[in-house]
Design a protein around this motif. Structure first.
Motif, PDB file in Angstrom:
ATOM      1  N   ILE A 281      -9.016  -9.475 -19.823  1.00  0.00           N
ATOM      2  CA  ILE A 281     -10.282  -9.165 -20.501  1.00  0.00           C
ATOM      3  C   ILE A 281     -10.414  -7.656 -20.710  1.00  0.00           C
ATOM      4  CG2 ILE A 281     -12.800  -9.183 -20.277  1.00  0.00           C
ATOM      5  CD1 ILE A 281     -12.513 -11.851 -18.768  1.00  0.00           C
ATOM      6  N   SER A 282     -10.074  -6.895 -19.684  1.00  0.00           N
ATOM      7  CA  SER A 282     -10.191  -5.437 -19.780  1.00  0.00           C
ATOM      8  C   SER A 282      -9.245  -4.862 -20.829  1.00  0.00           C
ATOM      9  CB  SER A 282      -9.910  -4.815 -18.409  1.00  0.00           C
ATOM     10  OG  SER A 282     -10.259  -3.449 -18.398  1.00  0.00           O
ATOM     11  N   ILE A 283      -8.042  -5.407 -20.931  1.00  0.00           N
ATOM     12  CA  ILE A 283      -7.101  -4.969 -21.962  1.00  0.00           C
ATOM     13  C   ILE A 283      -7.657  -5.281 -23.348  1.00  0.00           C
ATOM     14  CG2 ILE A 283      -4.826  -5.415 -22.983  1.00  0.00           C
ATOM     15  CD1 ILE A 283      -3.757  -5.803 -20.133  1.00  0.00           C
ATOM     16  N   ASP A 284      -8.213  -6.476 -23.517  1.00  0.00           N
ATOM     17  CA  ASP A 284      -8.802  -6.868 -24.793  1.00  0.00           C
ATOM     18  C   ASP A 284      -9.940  -5.919 -25.181  1.00  0.00           C
ATOM     19  OD1 ASP A 284      -9.062  -9.460 -26.757  1.00  0.00           O
ATOM     20  OD2 ASP A 284     -11.027  -8.606 -26.315  1.00  0.00           O
ATOM     21  N   LEU A 285     -10.801  -5.605 -24.221  1.00  0.00           N
ATOM     22  CA  LEU A 285     -11.915  -4.686 -24.481  1.00  0.00           C
ATOM     23  C   LEU A 285     -11.405  -3.297 -24.837  1.00  0.00           C
ATOM     24  CD1 LEU A 285     -14.343  -5.733 -21.606  1.00  0.00           C
ATOM     25  CD2 LEU A 285     -14.806  -5.933 -24.051  1.00  0.00           C
ATOM     26  N   CYS A 286     -10.392  -2.839 -24.127  1.00  0.00           N
ATOM     27  CA  CYS A 286      -9.817  -1.516 -24.382  1.00  0.00           C
ATOM     28  C   CYS A 286      -9.247  -1.447 -25.800  1.00  0.00           C
ATOM     29  CB  CYS A 286      -8.741  -1.215 -23.341  1.00  0.00           C
ATOM     30  SG  CYS A 286      -7.904   0.371 -23.582  1.00  0.00           S
ATOM     31  N   PHE A 287      -8.527  -2.482 -26.189  1.00  0.00           N
ATOM     32  CA  PHE A 287      -7.931  -2.520 -27.528  1.00  0.00           C
ATOM     33  C   PHE A 287      -9.013  -2.497 -28.603  1.00  0.00           C
ATOM     34  CE2 PHE A 287      -5.920  -5.050 -31.056  1.00  0.00           C
ATOM     35  CZ  PHE A 287      -4.982  -4.093 -31.417  1.00  0.00           C
TER      36      PHE A 287
ATOM     37  N   GLU B  78      -7.651 -12.377 -10.871  1.00  0.00           N
ATOM     38  CA  GLU B  78      -7.436 -10.957 -11.152  1.00  0.00           C
ATOM     39  C   GLU B  78      -6.742 -10.771 -12.498  1.00  0.00           C
ATOM     40  OE1 GLU B  78      -6.968  -9.042  -6.685  1.00  0.00           O
ATOM     41  OE2 GLU B  78      -5.286 -10.150  -7.541  1.00  0.00           O
ATOM     42  N   LEU B  79      -5.779 -11.610 -12.788  1.00  0.00           N
ATOM     43  CA  LEU B  79      -5.074 -11.515 -14.071  1.00  0.00           C
ATOM     44  C   LEU B  79      -6.018 -11.764 -15.240  1.00  0.00           C
ATOM     45  CD1 LEU B  79      -1.742 -13.330 -13.150  1.00  0.00           C
ATOM     46  CD2 LEU B  79      -1.996 -10.908 -13.738  1.00  0.00           C
TER      47      LEU B  79
ATOM     48  N   ASP C  44       0.095   0.198 -37.110  1.00  0.00           N
ATOM     49  CA  ASP C  44       0.177   0.782 -35.760  1.00  0.00           C
ATOM     50  C   ASP C  44      -0.530  -0.098 -34.733  1.00  0.00           C
ATOM     51  OD1 ASP C  44       1.602   2.934 -36.677  1.00  0.00           O
ATOM     52  OD2 ASP C  44      -0.131   4.287 -36.785  1.00  0.00           O
ATOM     53  N   GLU C  45      -1.639  -0.688 -35.131  1.00  0.00           N
ATOM     54  CA  GLU C  45      -2.388  -1.538 -34.211  1.00  0.00           C
ATOM     55  C   GLU C  45      -1.649  -2.840 -33.938  1.00  0.00           C
ATOM     56  OE1 GLU C  45      -6.832   0.159 -35.419  1.00  0.00           O
ATOM     57  OE2 GLU C  45      -6.090  -1.735 -36.260  1.00  0.00           O
ATOM     58  N   ARG C  46      -0.949  -3.332 -34.908  1.00  0.00           N
ATOM     59  CA  ARG C  46      -0.132  -4.531 -34.677  1.00  0.00           C
ATOM     60  C   ARG C  46       0.928  -4.254 -33.620  1.00  0.00           C
ATOM     61  NH1 ARG C  46       1.141  -7.986 -40.175  1.00  0.00           N
ATOM     62  NH2 ARG C  46      -1.013  -8.151 -40.929  1.00  0.00           N
ATOM     63  N   LEU C  47       1.558  -3.095 -33.746  1.00  0.00           N
ATOM     64  CA  LEU C  47       2.594  -2.732 -32.782  1.00  0.00           C
ATOM     65  C   LEU C  47       1.985  -2.493 -31.401  1.00  0.00           C
ATOM     66  CD1 LEU C  47       5.536  -2.079 -32.164  1.00  0.00           C
ATOM     67  CD2 LEU C  47       5.102   0.272 -32.949  1.00  0.00           C
ATOM     68  N   LEU C  48       0.839  -1.813 -31.363  1.00  0.00           N
ATOM     69  CA  LEU C  48       0.169  -1.554 -30.083  1.00  0.00           C
ATOM     70  C   LEU C  48      -0.223  -2.863 -29.415  1.00  0.00           C
ATOM     71  CD1 LEU C  48      -1.180   0.188 -27.932  1.00  0.00           C
ATOM     72  CD2 LEU C  48      -3.180   0.384 -29.443  1.00  0.00           C
ATOM     73  N   ARG C  49      -0.750  -3.788 -30.181  1.00  0.00           N
ATOM     74  CA  ARG C  49      -1.138  -5.087 -29.623  1.00  0.00           C
ATOM     75  C   ARG C  49       0.064  -5.778 -28.986  1.00  0.00           C
ATOM     76  NH1 ARG C  49      -0.107  -9.827 -31.601  1.00  0.00           N
ATOM     77  NH2 ARG C  49      -1.256 -11.647 -30.788  1.00  0.00           N
ATOM     78  N   LYS C  50       1.192  -5.788 -29.692  1.00  0.00           N
ATOM     79  CA  LYS C  50       2.398  -6.430 -29.154  1.00  0.00           C
ATOM     80  C   LYS C  50       2.844  -5.767 -27.858  1.00  0.00           C
ATOM     81  CE  LYS C  50       4.225  -8.153 -33.558  1.00  0.00           C
ATOM     82  NZ  LYS C  50       5.293  -8.004 -34.582  1.00  0.00           N
ATOM     83  N   ASP C  51       2.779  -4.454 -27.813  1.00  0.00           N
ATOM     84  CA  ASP C  51       3.218  -3.738 -26.614  1.00  0.00           C
ATOM     85  C   ASP C  51       2.248  -3.937 -25.448  1.00  0.00           C
ATOM     86  OD1 ASP C  51       5.521  -2.866 -27.810  1.00  0.00           O
ATOM     87  OD2 ASP C  51       4.698  -0.941 -28.446  1.00  0.00           O
ATOM     88  N   LEU C  52       0.954  -4.051 -25.742  1.00  0.00           N
ATOM     89  CA  LEU C  52      -0.011  -4.355 -24.673  1.00  0.00           C
ATOM     90  C   LEU C  52       0.237  -5.751 -24.104  1.00  0.00           C
ATOM     91  CD1 LEU C  52      -3.332  -2.870 -26.126  1.00  0.00           C
ATOM     92  CD2 LEU C  52      -2.244  -2.210 -23.963  1.00  0.00           C
ATOM     93  N   LEU C  53       0.589  -6.696 -24.972  1.00  0.00           N
ATOM     94  CA  LEU C  53       0.904  -8.042 -24.490  1.00  0.00           C
ATOM     95  C   LEU C  53       2.140  -8.023 -23.603  1.00  0.00           C
ATOM     96  CD1 LEU C  53       0.262 -10.310 -27.629  1.00  0.00           C
ATOM     97  CD2 LEU C  53      -1.315  -9.622 -25.829  1.00  0.00           C
ATOM     98  N   LYS C  54       3.135  -7.199 -23.957  1.00  0.00           N
ATOM     99  CA  LYS C  54       4.332  -7.070 -23.123  1.00  0.00           C
ATOM    100  C   LYS C  54       3.983  -6.477 -21.763  1.00  0.00           C
ATOM    101  CE  LYS C  54       7.589  -6.361 -26.947  1.00  0.00           C
ATOM    102  NZ  LYS C  54       8.436  -5.337 -27.643  1.00  0.00           N
ATOM    103  N   THR C  55       3.131  -5.448 -21.777  1.00  0.00           N
ATOM    104  CA  THR C  55       2.722  -4.834 -20.506  1.00  0.00           C
ATOM    105  C   THR C  55       1.998  -5.847 -19.637  1.00  0.00           C
ATOM    106  OG1 THR C  55       2.547  -2.639 -21.526  1.00  0.00           O
ATOM    107  CG2 THR C  55       1.379  -2.968 -19.457  1.00  0.00           C
ATOM    108  N   PHE C  56       1.120  -6.639 -20.252  1.00  0.00           N
ATOM    109  CA  PHE C  56       0.426  -7.659 -19.467  1.00  0.00           C
ATOM    110  C   PHE C  56       1.409  -8.671 -18.893  1.00  0.00           C
ATOM    111  CE2 PHE C  56      -1.616 -11.817 -19.020  1.00  0.00           C
ATOM    112  CZ  PHE C  56      -2.577 -11.497 -18.077  1.00  0.00           C
ATOM    113  N   LYS C  57       2.402  -9.055 -19.682  1.00  0.00           N
ATOM    114  CA  LYS C  57       3.410  -9.989 -19.181  1.00  0.00           C
ATOM    115  C   LYS C  57       4.128  -9.409 -17.970  1.00  0.00           C
ATOM    116  CE  LYS C  57       3.317 -13.783 -21.606  1.00  0.00           C
ATOM    117  NZ  LYS C  57       3.011 -15.063 -20.902  1.00  0.00           N
TER     118      LYS C  57
END
Length: 459
Positions: A180-186, A174-175, A149-162
Motif C-alpha cells: 500500500i505504501s509503495i502504491d501511495l508513493c508512486f 506487513e507485506l 519513465d513512469e512505466r519503467l519506474l512502476r515495473k522496477d518498484l514491482l521488482k523491488t517489492f518482489k
C-alpha cells in the motif's frame, strides 16, 4: 501496544541489508517504514492498482479520466506561478494572531518575508491563506496517463517489492502495508512530478521528511533543493529521525531532504547521533513558528479573570492518548479539591484532537478546556504537564516547571524527555504541586530555541 523503541528494535533486528530496498537510483527504506508504522491496511480496504498487470492499470486510469470532470482548473493556474524561487509545502496547521485572524503556524513568518514563493497546503479550511490546496491538485492529476519513465519506474518498484516479499523477513500483513505504501508513493510521485515541472522552483521548504517520499523523489529528479524545517520533537525513539548507523550505506538515496534546519543547538546535537543527515546538512535556524507576543485585550482580560487569585496547571494533550489524559485530570482535579490547594487546571487540546473529546472533564469544578493560543496560556500558567509533547520544551521558553506524565505505552519517549532535563517525571497518581519544582539549575532556553536567523533565506 508496541512502543516506538520496540518497533525500531524489531525492525532493525530483522533487516540487515538495506540494499534490499534499492530501486533505480533511490532506496525505499522510508516507504517500507511508512507502511509498517502507519498500518494502512487497518484503516480499511485499499486497492493497490499499480500492482495490477500493466494493461489493467492503464485501462483503470483511462476509465477514471473518462468518468471524471476532465477540467484541470487548479492545475491550469500553476502556470501563473512558474519560476518563483521558493515552493512552500505547508501542513496547514493554523492559529489566530493578535488580531484574531488565522495564520499559518509554521510558515507565517516566511510568507511575511518572501514574495517570490508558491505555497501548497494540506488544509482546506482556509484556502485563502495559500496559493493552492494539495487535494485540489491531486484530484485533477491522480489518473493521468503513465509516461514512459513512469512505466519503467512502476515495473522496477514491482521488482523491488518482489525482492522484499521473497526475503522472508515480513509477514503477510506487513507485506500488504508495504505494498500500500509503495502504491501511495508512486501516486504522489506522479502527481508531484507534474506539479513541479510547471512550477520549477529552485528550493522547497517543508516540515517532516517522512510520508513525503513520492514528493522528495520528484524533487530529487527535477533538481530542486530541499530544506526540511524542524516540526517538533526529535527523540532517539523516533522511527523517522536518529536512524541507526547501519543505514549509512543507503543514506544518500533513501529519500531524505538535502538539509534540515533546527530550532537550536540541542536539536542539532541530537540529529548528529543519528545517521540520516551528515553534520553539514544540519543547520541551526532558530524557532521560526508564529508566536503571539501581544495578547488581545479581551483575551487577556478573560484569562486574568479565569485565573483570579489561583495558580494554574496547564495540561497540553496529545491526540493519541486522550483517555490517559482524561484519567489523569480526573485524579488531579479531585486531589486538588480534597486538599484545598489554590490551583486550577487549564487544558489545551492538541490541534488534531476530535471535538468534544474533553467535554467530560470540562464539567469539573476546577477544570477549564481552552482553545486559546498556547502562547497566551503559557504566560498565565505556573507549571505545565504533557506526555511527550514538544510543549514540554516550549515551557522552558517561559521559565515554567514542566512535568512529563508517565504512560507505559510511550515510556521510551517520556523517559527521553526527562533525561534531556527539560521536564520531571510524574506518575498518574502524583500531584505536581507536591513535587519540588524549584530544584536543579535554570534551563538555558536558547540552547533549545535560538533566535531565528532569517538571513539564511535569501529573498
Amino acid at each position: 501496544m508496541q512502543t516506538f523503541s520496540e518497533f525500531k528494535e524489531n525492525f532493525y533486528s530483522r533487516v540487515k541489508d538495506f540494499s534490499l530496498f534499492d530501486c533505480q537510483d533511490f532506496n525505499i527504506l522510508k516507504v517500507v517504514l511508512d507502511g509498517l508504522k502507519v498500518n494502512y491496511a487497518a484503516r480499511g480496504r485499499y486497492k493497490t492498482y499499480m500492482f495490477y498487470n500493466e494493461l489493467s492499470y492503464i485501462l483503470y486510469l483511462r476509465l477514471k479520466r473518462i468518468l471524471g470532470k476532465g477540467e484541470k482548473t487548479h492545475f491550469g493556474r500553476l502556470k501563473e506561478f512558474s519560476d518563483r524561487k521558493y515552493l512552500i509545502i505547508d501542513p496547514g496547521r493554523l492559529k489566530k494572531n493578535e488580531n484574531g485572524n488565522f495564520v499559518s503556524s509554521y510558515f507565517c513568518n516566511f510568507y511575511s518575508r518572501l514574495n517570490n514563493y508558491t505555497s501548497i497546503s494540506d488544509t482546506t479550511d482556509h484556502p485563502e491563506l495559500v496559493n493552492f490546496v494539495s487535494a485540489d491538485l491531486f484530484n485533477e492529476l491522480q489518473f493521468e496517463p503513465l509516461s514512459s519513465d513512469e512505466r519503467l519506474l512502476r515495473k522496477d518498484l514491482l521488482k523491488t517489492f518482489k525482492n522484499i516479499e521473497h526475503s522472508g523477513i515480513f509477514n503477510p500483513d506487513e507485506l500488504l502495508n508495504i505494498k500500500i505504501s509503495i502504491d501511495l508513493c508512486f501516486r504522489k510521485y506522479r502527481e508531484w512530478t507534474r506539479i513541479l515541472k510547471v512550477l520549477r522552483p529552485q528550493q522547497a521548504f517543508f516540515v517532516c521528511h517522512y510520508h513525503k517520499e513520492g514528493a522528495i523523489l520528484a524533487m530529487k529528479r527535477i533538481g530542486i533543493k530541499m530544506t526540511e524545517l524542524q516540526h517538533g520533537l526529535i527523540a532517539p525513539e523516533d522511527i523517522f529521525y536518529m536512524f541507526p548507523s547501519e543505514i549509512k550505506p543507503v543514506r544518500g538515496k533513501a529519500l531524505f531532504a538535502d538539509e534540515i534546519w533546527v530550532y537550536g543547538e540541542f536539536w542539532r546535537q541530537r540529529l548528529l547521533q543519528g545517521a540520516e543527515y551528515e553534520a553539514g546538512q544540519i543547520k541551526v535556524f532558530g524557532y521560526y513558528l508564529h508566536e503571539n507576543n501581544l495578547i488581545p485585550e479581551l483575551t487577556a482580560s478573560r484569562l486574568k479573570d479565569m485565573k483570579g487569585e489561583s495558580r494554574v496547571i496547564l495540561i497540553t494533550t496529545q491526540d493519541k492518548h486522550p483517555q490517559e489524559i482524561i484519567d489523569y485530570i480526573s485524579f488531579l482535579s479531585k486531589d486538588i479539591l480534597e486538599k484545598k490547594y489554590n490551583y486550577r487546571i487549564w487544558v489545551k487540546p492538541h490541534p488534531a484532537e476530535k471535538k468534544g473529546t474533553f467535554n467530560q472533564i470540562a464539567q469539573m469544578k476546577n477544570v477549564v478546556v481552552l482553545e486559546e493560543n498556547l502562547d497566551y496560556l503559557f504566560k498565565y500558567s505556573d507549571m505545565m504537564i504533557s506526555i511527550y509533547s514538544t510543549t514540554l520544551y516550549d515551557a522552558c521558553r517561559y521559565n515554567l516547571p514542566a512535568f512529563a506524565l508517565y504512560i507505559s505505552s510511550c515510556a521510551d519517549y517520556v523517559n527521553s524527555i526527562v533525561d534531556s532535563g527539560v521536564a520531571k517525571l510524574i506518575y498518574p497518581d502524583q500531584n505536581p504541586i507536591e513535587i519540588n519544582e524549584t530544584s536543579g539549575k535554570p534551563l538555558d532556553s536558547g540552547f533549545y530555541f535560538s533566535n531565528c536567523d532569517y538571513s539564511m533565506i535569501s529573498v
